[in-house]
Design an enzyme around this catalytic site. Structure first.
Site, short mmCIF file in Angstrom:
data_model
loop_
_atom_site.label_atom_id
_atom_site.label_comp_id
_atom_site.label_asym_id
_atom_site.label_seq_id
_atom_site.Cartn_x
_atom_site.Cartn_y
_atom_site.Cartn_z
CB SER A 121 76.24 34.33 2.16
OG SER A 121 74.99 34.96 2.03
CE LYS A 131 73.76 34.05 4.90
NZ LYS A 131 72.99 34.21 3.70
CE1 TYR A 169 72.63 37.29 7.22
CE2 TYR A 169 71.88 39.37 6.48
CZ TYR A 169 72.27 38.03 6.13
OH TYR A 169 72.09 37.57 4.92
CE1 TYR A 214 72.49 31.09 0.53
CE2 TYR A 214 73.88 31.70 -1.70
CZ TYR A 214 73.62 31.86 -0.28
OH TYR A 214 74.38 32.50 0.44
CB VAL A 247 75.75 38.12 -3.31
CG1 VAL A 247 74.67 37.22 -3.34
CG2 VAL A 247 75.67 39.03 -2.21
N1 GLN Z 1 74.21 40.37 2.15
C1 GLN Z 1 73.44 39.74 1.47
C2 GLN Z 1 72.02 39.59 1.72
O1 GLN Z 1 72.10 39.15 3.02
C3 GLN Z 1 74.22 38.17 1.35
C4 GLN Z 1 73.67 37.24 0.65
C5 GLN Z 1 74.43 36.39 -0.06
O2 GLN Z 1 75.57 36.53 -0.10
N2 GLN Z 1 74.02 35.36 -0.56
O3 GLN Z 1 71.00 39.24 0.98
#
Ligand code: GLN
Length: 310
Positions: A67, A70, A193, A246, A264
C-alpha cells in the site's frame, strides 16, 4: 546532524530484540509470497533533502511495497489530472476503518473516504487507466524508476497472487462500478492495482523515491525538475498524516508525529517536511496491518532526533 549512527543504533537494538524475543505480530498470510518472508528482517534508510543518505540493517533489501504504492499512484494522478476531476469521486477524510472495509463504501454511495484505503486507491488506478490505457503498467514502472533514479520492477508472482486471492478488492471495484464511480473496465483497473501492490523496492529506494515530499515537490535527485507543486506535496503529506496508516492514523500521529504511509509487506515511509524522507521495513504486522517494529523504529527515530511536524 549525522544520521548514520542513529540508524545503526536503532537497527542494532531492534535486530537484537528480534533475535532474543522473536518477532511479535504476524507476517501477512494472505498470499504465499508474503507469508514466506522472514519475520526477523529489519531495515531502515533515509535520504535528506540535501542528498545525505544513511542505511542500516536490511535497508537495501527489496520487499513488496504494497500500500505504500498508493502515495505514488496518487502523485502520478495529481501530476496529470485537473483537481476537480481527480477529487470529484474520492474523499479526503480518515476512514477509521480497516483498509479493505466494504461497509463504509455502501453507506457513502461508492465514494471512497480517501485515496489511501483500498477503494480509494482502486479509484485512483481507474483515473490512471484513463490517462494511459494499455500503457498504465509501463508508465507507473517508468515513473517509479524516474523517482528512484534506478530501474524498479514488479514482482509478477505477487501480482498474480494478489489477483487470484483479492476477492475483497474485486468486490470493492465492482461495488464502485455499480455506483458509476469507476469509468474503465474493472479487470484492467484491478490489474494496475495488483501490480502497484507488487512493486519491489528497498527502504533506500523508497526513501529516495519519496524525496519530493520533503523538497516542496522537487524531484528527489534533481532540484530543477518538479514532480508536483509545493502545494500538492503539502497536500499529499496532509493525507499521509491523516489517512496513511488506516485506523491507526491517530496512534501514528500521537507516537510518531510524521506523515506516514504503510503497507502489509511491513514497510512504512515517513516524511519530515523540508528535511528528509525515511523508510523502515519489518514484516510482522499488528492487527491494523502496520509493521510493529517499523512503528517502534520510527518512534525511536523521532525521539532521538526531536524531529516532528508538531
Ligand atoms: N495488497 C493489499 C490489499 O490490496 C494491500 C493492502 C495494504 O498494504 N494495506 O489488500
Amino acid at each position: 546532524m549525522d544520521f548514520q549512527p542513529i540508524l545503526d543504533d536503532i537497527a542494532d537494538r531492534l535486530q537484537r530484540e528480534l533475535a532474543q524475543e522473536g518477532p511479535r505480530g504476524q507476517v501477512a498470510q494472505y498470499i504465499p509470497a508474503l507469508a514466506r518472508v522472514d519475520a526477523r528482517r529489519f531495515g531502515i534508510a533515509l535520504r535528506c533533502g540535501d542528498g545525505q543518505e544513511a542505511v542500516a540493517g536490511d535497508g537495501a533489501v527489496p520487499f513488496s511495497i504494497q500500500s505504500i504504492s498508493k502515495v505514488f499512484t496518487l502523485t502520478l494522478a495529481m501530476r496529470h489530472l485537473p483537481e476537480q476531476q481527480l477529487w470529484a469521486r474520492i474523499g479526503r477524510e480518515p476512514s477509521g476503518n480497516p483498509f479493505n472495509s466494504l461497509v463504509q463504501l455502501e453507506f457513502e454511495q461508492g465514494t471512497p473516504r480517501n485515496p489511501f484505503i483500498n477503494a480509494g486507491a482502486i479509484a485512483v488506478a481507474d483515473r490512471i487507466v484513463g490517462l494511459y490505457g494499455a500503457d498504465a503498467l509501463r508508465e507507473l514502472r517508468g515513473f517509479m524508476s524516474h523517482l528512484a533514479g534506478e530501474p524498479i520492477g514488479y514482482d509478477e508472482e505477487v501480482a498474480a497472487s494478489e489477483a487470484a486471492t483479492g476477492f475483497r478488492n474485486h468486490a470493492l471495484a465492482n461495488f464502485m462500478k455499480s455506483f458509476g464511480r469507476i469509468d474503465h473496465d474493472v479487470a484492467t483497473v484491478l490489474d494496475l492495482y495488483f501490480h502497484q501492490c507488487a512493486l519491489r523496492m528497498s527502504c533506500l529506494q523508497l526513501a529516495r523515491a519519496a524525496g519530493y515530499l520533503c523538497r516542496d515537490g522537487a524531484h528527489p535527485l534533481r532540484a530543477d525538475t518538479p514532480v508536483v507543486t509545493e502545494r500538492q506535496a503539502r497536500r499529499i503529506n496532509a493525507l499521509m498524516l491523516t489517512c496513511g496508516t488506516y485506523d491507526a492514523a491517530g496512534e501514528f500521529a500521537f507516537r510518531i508525529g510524521l506523515p506516514c504511509k504503510s503497507g502489509v509487506g511491513g514497510g512504512i515511509v515517513a516524511v519530515v517536511p523540508d528535511r528528509l524522507t525515511l523508510a523502515v521495513w519489518s514484516p510482522a504486522l499488528d492487527e491494523t496491518g502496520n509493521s510493529l517494529l517499523g512503528m517502534k523504529a520510527l518512534e525511536m527515530f523521532t525521539q532521538r532526533t526531536g524531529l516532528s511536524v508538531f
